[in-house]
Write a protein that holds these residues in place. Structure first.
Motif, PDB file in Angstrom:
ATOM      1  N   GLN A   1      -5.327  -4.541  -8.725  1.00 17.62           N
ATOM      2  CA  GLN A   1      -5.505  -3.288  -9.146  1.00 17.62           C
ATOM      3  C   GLN A   1      -4.432  -2.870  -9.934  1.00 17.62           C
ATOM      4  O   GLN A   1      -4.589  -2.316 -10.888  1.00 17.62           O
ATOM      5  CB  GLN A   1      -5.877  -2.263  -8.085  1.00 17.62           C
ATOM      6  CG  GLN A   1      -6.361  -0.955  -8.396  1.00 17.62           C
ATOM      7  CD  GLN A   1      -5.072  -0.215  -8.243  1.00 17.62           C
ATOM      8  OE1 GLN A   1      -4.146  -0.245  -7.909  1.00 17.62           O
ATOM      9  NE2 GLN A   1      -5.072   1.250  -8.866  1.00 17.62           N
TER      10      GLN A   1
ATOM     11  N   ALA B   1      -5.897  -9.888   2.217  1.00 13.50           N
ATOM     12  CA  ALA B   1      -6.989  -9.148   1.241  1.00 13.50           C
ATOM     13  C   ALA B   1      -6.565  -7.727   0.830  1.00 13.50           C
ATOM     14  O   ALA B   1      -6.788  -7.510  -0.385  1.00 13.50           O
ATOM     15  CB  ALA B   1      -8.239  -9.047   1.911  1.00 13.50           C
ATOM     16  N   LEU B   2      -5.787  -7.120   1.660  1.00 11.93           N
ATOM     17  CA  LEU B   2      -5.350  -5.830   1.277  1.00 11.93           C
ATOM     18  C   LEU B   2      -4.296  -5.849   0.059  1.00 11.93           C
ATOM     19  O   LEU B   2      -4.287  -5.158  -0.989  1.00 11.93           O
ATOM     20  CB  LEU B   2      -4.723  -5.033   2.297  1.00 11.93           C
ATOM     21  CG  LEU B   2      -5.821  -4.559   3.277  1.00 11.93           C
ATOM     22  CD1 LEU B   2      -5.289  -4.044   4.645  1.00 11.93           C
ATOM     23  CD2 LEU B   2      -6.997  -3.733   2.849  1.00 11.93           C
ATOM     24  N   GLU B   3      -3.420  -6.963   0.315  1.00  8.37           N
ATOM     25  CA  GLU B   3      -2.256  -7.041  -0.473  1.00  8.37           C
ATOM     26  C   GLU B   3      -2.841  -7.447  -1.769  1.00  8.37           C
ATOM     27  O   GLU B   3      -2.417  -7.167  -2.983  1.00  8.37           O
ATOM     28  CB  GLU B   3      -1.334  -8.188   0.002  1.00  8.37           C
ATOM     29  CG  GLU B   3      -0.146  -8.050  -0.995  1.00  8.37           C
ATOM     30  CD  GLU B   3       0.777  -9.320  -0.414  1.00  8.37           C
ATOM     31  OE1 GLU B   3       1.863  -8.806   0.036  1.00  8.37           O
ATOM     32  OE2 GLU B   3       0.644 -10.500  -0.289  1.00  8.37           O
TER      33      GLU B   3
ATOM     34  N   LEU C   1      -6.267 -12.496   7.378  1.00  5.67           N
ATOM     35  CA  LEU C   1      -7.360 -12.625   6.015  1.00  5.67           C
ATOM     36  C   LEU C   1      -7.479 -11.156   5.533  1.00  5.67           C
ATOM     37  O   LEU C   1      -7.520 -10.869   4.512  1.00  5.67           O
ATOM     38  CB  LEU C   1      -8.808 -13.055   6.484  1.00  5.67           C
ATOM     39  CG  LEU C   1      -9.029 -14.784   6.531  1.00  5.67           C
ATOM     40  CD1 LEU C   1     -10.005 -15.106   7.333  1.00  5.67           C
ATOM     41  CD2 LEU C   1      -8.728 -15.195   5.277  1.00  5.67           C
ATOM     42  N   TRP C   2      -7.485 -10.180   6.602  1.00  2.00           N
ATOM     43  CA  TRP C   2      -7.658  -8.643   6.004  1.00  2.00           C
ATOM     44  C   TRP C   2      -6.515  -8.435   5.536  1.00  2.00           C
ATOM     45  O   TRP C   2      -6.734  -7.788   4.348  1.00  2.00           O
ATOM     46  CB  TRP C   2      -7.780  -8.129   7.543  1.00  2.00           C
ATOM     47  CG  TRP C   2      -8.710  -8.211   8.238  1.00  2.00           C
ATOM     48  CD1 TRP C   2      -9.870  -8.878   8.233  1.00  2.00           C
ATOM     49  CD2 TRP C   2      -9.423  -6.845   9.069  1.00  2.00           C
ATOM     50  NE1 TRP C   2     -10.752  -8.554   9.339  1.00  2.00           N
ATOM     51  CE2 TRP C   2     -10.723  -7.582   9.557  1.00  2.00           C
ATOM     52  CE3 TRP C   2      -8.978  -5.573   9.371  1.00  2.00           C
ATOM     53  CZ2 TRP C   2     -11.331  -6.744  10.623  1.00  2.00           C
ATOM     54  CZ3 TRP C   2      -9.830  -4.818  10.329  1.00  2.00           C
ATOM     55  CH2 TRP C   2     -10.745  -5.586  10.900  1.00  2.00           C
TER      56      TRP C   2
ATOM     57  N   ASN D   1      -5.903  -7.004  -3.444  1.00  3.29           N
ATOM     58  CA  ASN D   1      -6.624  -6.119  -4.006  1.00  3.29           C
ATOM     59  C   ASN D   1      -5.417  -5.055  -4.859  1.00  3.29           C
ATOM     60  O   ASN D   1      -5.640  -4.749  -5.740  1.00  3.29           O
ATOM     61  CB  ASN D   1      -7.579  -5.354  -2.925  1.00  3.29           C
ATOM     62  CG  ASN D   1      -8.645  -4.548  -3.651  1.00  3.29           C
ATOM     63  OD1 ASN D   1      -8.817  -4.803  -4.623  1.00  3.29           O
ATOM     64  ND2 ASN D   1      -9.272  -3.615  -2.813  1.00  3.29           N
ATOM     65  N   ARG D   2      -4.705  -4.785  -3.892  1.00  2.00           N
ATOM     66  CA  ARG D   2      -3.491  -3.748  -4.595  1.00  2.00           C
ATOM     67  C   ARG D   2      -2.996  -4.505  -5.624  1.00  2.00           C
ATOM     68  O   ARG D   2      -2.725  -3.720  -6.707  1.00  2.00           O
ATOM     69  CB  ARG D   2      -2.657  -3.706  -3.535  1.00  2.00           C
ATOM     70  CG  ARG D   2      -1.441  -2.674  -3.901  1.00  2.00           C
ATOM     71  CD  ARG D   2      -1.906  -1.074  -4.469  1.00  2.00           C
ATOM     72  NE  ARG D   2      -0.743  -0.243  -4.762  1.00  2.00           N
ATOM     73  CZ  ARG D   2      -0.869   0.624  -5.566  1.00  2.00           C
ATOM     74  NH1 ARG D   2      -2.280   0.896  -6.103  1.00  2.00           N
ATOM     75  NH2 ARG D   2       0.016   1.274  -5.910  1.00  2.00           N
TER      76      ARG D   2
ATOM     77  N   GLY E   1       2.531  -1.457   5.978  1.00  2.00           N
ATOM     78  CA  GLY E   1       2.024  -0.343   5.328  1.00  2.00           C
ATOM     79  C   GLY E   1       2.666   0.731   4.542  1.00  2.00           C
ATOM     80  O   GLY E   1       2.342   1.554   3.768  1.00  2.00           O
TER      81      GLY E   1
ATOM     82  N   ASP F   1       4.910  -0.518  -1.108  1.00  4.79           N
ATOM     83  CA  ASP F   1       3.632  -0.783  -1.735  1.00  4.79           C
ATOM     84  C   ASP F   1       3.705  -2.374  -1.952  1.00  4.79           C
ATOM     85  O   ASP F   1       4.508  -3.070  -2.514  1.00  4.79           O
ATOM     86  CB  ASP F   1       3.861  -0.147  -3.088  1.00  4.79           C
ATOM     87  CG  ASP F   1       2.381   0.030  -3.777  1.00  4.79           C
ATOM     88  OD1 ASP F   1       1.515  -0.691  -3.545  1.00  4.79           O
ATOM     89  OD2 ASP F   1       2.281   1.126  -4.432  1.00  4.79           O
ATOM     90  N   LEU F   2       2.315  -2.748  -1.768  1.00  4.10           N
ATOM     91  CA  LEU F   2       2.234  -4.229  -1.412  1.00  4.10           C
ATOM     92  C   LEU F   2       2.175  -4.893  -2.730  1.00  4.10           C
ATOM     93  O   LEU F   2       2.311  -6.353  -2.683  1.00  4.10           O
ATOM     94  CB  LEU F   2       1.028  -4.700  -0.575  1.00  4.10           C
ATOM     95  CG  LEU F   2       0.968  -4.054   0.782  1.00  4.10           C
ATOM     96  CD1 LEU F   2      -0.199  -4.267   1.403  1.00  4.10           C
ATOM     97  CD2 LEU F   2       2.123  -4.618   1.539  1.00  4.10           C
TER      98      LEU F   2
ATOM     99  N   PRO G   1     -10.948  -8.975  -1.806  1.00  8.37           N
ATOM    100  CA  PRO G   1     -11.480  -9.985  -2.874  1.00  8.37           C
ATOM    101  C   PRO G   1     -11.117 -11.369  -2.533  1.00  8.37           C
ATOM    102  O   PRO G   1     -10.866 -12.184  -3.644  1.00  8.37           O
ATOM    103  CB  PRO G   1     -10.626  -9.304  -4.119  1.00  8.37           C
ATOM    104  CG  PRO G   1      -9.359  -8.918  -3.360  1.00  8.37           C
ATOM    105  CD  PRO G   1      -9.632  -8.377  -2.046  1.00  8.37           C
TER     106      PRO G   1
END
Lengths: 174, 385
Positions: free
Chosen positions: B154, B146-148, B142-143, B150-151, B247, B250-251, B200
């Protein structure tokens, strides 16, 4: 004609079926223990984290400065070259505000959410990010592109682990 | 390489917790697939099997353990596992068996029983991360998704509401699937008001944990033409793996998905996928992933996908219907079986047998895709009638 006839099985159980013992089940709890060797590159990475520094490794063919350091470049598939110290500052590439713990349990009411982020480390090649956590920041103020700096544990508490960096916090260059 | 057809498909219902064992679920799906094309196990020459982490079952020889339920007794049987991509990867694996000329018939069976894992399957994903540089930070999927997400949002200025539209679309479409584990329609407000798990990502942006199995029967051209008037051909296959240093790339764009798609399109002779493909089943464990993958599959221009979604381009009567099955969000997500469910869907859609989910206009060409591990692998299959 419909596919309905080729869907069979999949008998759903409810929470009640389990909790009231309407169906049999067997329980087990595995306790898997490991001792992982760190390898050549990460051994040095951890040693330097203990010293309060971040070290990377270069590949002189693709000219990347790679963090975490690695003994071979996975793109050029050749041994990597030089050890290079990079900064303990960087830029937030992306972040999340997490109300779930690793095991999907929820954080307790009032507890600060987890703030994982991908941080592009200054001095490493562009886009070279590591996952870490953010801290000393109101979650609503976190922005992609924000500059951050590592907050280290006191030297005597460092053990040679990624958690020797407590978190990264917002940082203004002076 | 020889031509390979899908000639039969079957699956179980997807449920949160099944009474049946993994082996029993596998049997139900396998038997349904065999029955659908009138074959018996003795007609099958080999078995290709897919199932995700052994840790869910706690049986660390899962392929062999499940083999009886997959019809593997006394046959060449082989398992593949590439995380979430396993379900679509398994048919590629089966395709090789037949395309190579080694076998004329092959069962492809995918099964997952996630409910065994206590208290929640999510906890087992901690063990897919690097033990030293990442696991100490106690992440889960989930973490990082969520990072992917959000990127991705954005990068293109997409909003949480934009991403939630996928869950609304797929969950409501899934209600038409007889194997779906859901009963109730949802609204955009339901998605946006559901619990925030990892901004998100809200709870209803995520596909559920499920138990289930799905299977298809593959045959060589000669055998397929003898057994059915409506073979569905495997026109192209592709897969690609990116680095586990997730990491360090770029996701916002799944490059490896594009590589896999180009490989499959090339084999299928497809030059303009967005014009030639009639149905897409991109992998949708989270709502944003369907859109992310539509871009990686070259079926939607980068950064314009939300506009197309809002314009109805991906509706059932739109230019390129997306997830007519209802997807993982709408049917359920027993990992490997969910990818195979997408293959079953293309089979039924391209034969005109998808009942009330049938995409109008006699679709001829479909693509299915699945994705897995540390946001690094995609498997793509193009199927045509």
């Amino acid at each position: 004609m419909s596919n309905r006839q080729y869907i069979q099985g999949g008998i759903g159980l409810s929470e009640d079926d389990i909790q009231q013992g309407k169906v049999f089940f067997a329980e087990d709890s595995l306790n898997c223990r490991y001792a992982w060797d760190m390898g050549v590159a990460i051994e040095r990475y951890l040693r330097e984290l203990k010293n309060g520094r971040i070290i990377a490794k270069s590949c002189n063919e693709c000219r990347r400065i790679m963090v975490p350091p690695r003994m071979f470049c996975e793109l050029c598939f050749r041994p990597s070259d030089d050890w290079v110290f990079v900064q303990d500052t960087g830029v937030v590439n992306t972040f999340s505000i997490c109300y779930v713990n690793w095991d999907a349990s929820r954080i307790k009411p009032g507890e600060t959410p987890h703030l994982p982020a991908v941080i592009e480390i200054d001095g490493a090649s562009k886009g070279m990010g590591i996952m870490h956590r953010l801290g000393e920041v109101d979650p609503k103020d976190i922005k992609i592109g924000m500059r951050v700096k590592a907050v280290w544990k006191p030297a005597e508490e460092r053990t040679g682990a990624i958690t020797d960096i407590k978190y990264f916090k917002p940082y203004q260059e002076v | 390489m020889r031509k390979v057809a899908v000639i039969g498909a079957g699956m179980t219902k997807f449920v949160r917790r099944a009474l049946e064992t993994p082996k029993e679920l596998s049997f139900e799906a396998t038997k349904a697939a065999l029955d659908s094309c009138g074959l018996r196990l003795e007609d099958i020459e080999c078995v290709a099997h897919g199932s995700a982490p052994d840790a869910f079952d706690g049986v660390h020889q899962k392929g062999e353990y499940l083999a009886d339920g997959c019809g593997g007794w006394n046959k060449p049987t082989m398992r593949v596992f590439v995380g979430g991509a396993t379900g679509v990867h398994a048919i590629i694996h089966g395709w090789y068996h037949v395309a190579s000329g080694m076998f004329d018939t092959c069962l492809v069976v995918c099964e997952e029983k996630m409910s065994n894992a206590m208290p929640h399957a999510q906890g087992f994903f901690l063990t897919i991360f690097d033990h030293t540089t990442e696991r100490a930070l106690q992440p889960n999927l989930l973490w990082i998704f969520a990072l992917e997400k959000n990127r991705y949002m954005q990068r293109y200025g997409y909003t949480k509401e934009d991403m939630a539209l996928v869950a609304v679309k797929n969950k409501n479409q899934g209600l038409k699937h007889p194997a779906s584990q859901f009963k109730d329609p949802v609204t955009l407000e339901d998605i946006l008001n559901s619990e925030v798990m990892a901004y998100p990502v809200n709870r209803l942006d995520v596909s559920p944990v499920s138990d289930g199995a799905a299977a298809v029967v593959l045959a060589s051209e000669k055998v397929a033409k003898r057994l059915t008037d409506k073979p569905v051909w495997v026109e192209g296959v592709g897969w690609s793996l990116d680095t586990a240093y997730w990491g360090t790339r770029d996701l916002y764009y799944p490059r490896y998905t594009e590589h896999a798609a180009r490989m499959a399109y090339k084999m299928a002779g497809i030059r303009e996928p967005h014009k030639q493909i009639n149905i897409a089943e991109p992998y949708d464990p989270f709502g944003y992933k369907a859109l992310h993958h539509m871009e990686g599959l070259l079926l939607s221009p980068r950064g314009k996908t939300v506009q197309l979604l809002r314009d109805g381009y991906f509706d059932m009567d739109g230019n390129l219907p997306m997830c007519p099955s209802g997807g993982l969000l709408g049917v359920g997500n027993p990992i490997a079986a969910a990818g195979m469910m997408k293959i079953c869907e293309l089979f039924w859609q391209l034969r005109g047998e998808a009942g009330e989910r049938q995409v109008p206009g006699n679709p001829k060409l479909g693509v299915a895709q699945a994705w897995g591990d540390l946001m690094q692998v995609s498997s793509v299959v193009v199927m045509g009638s």
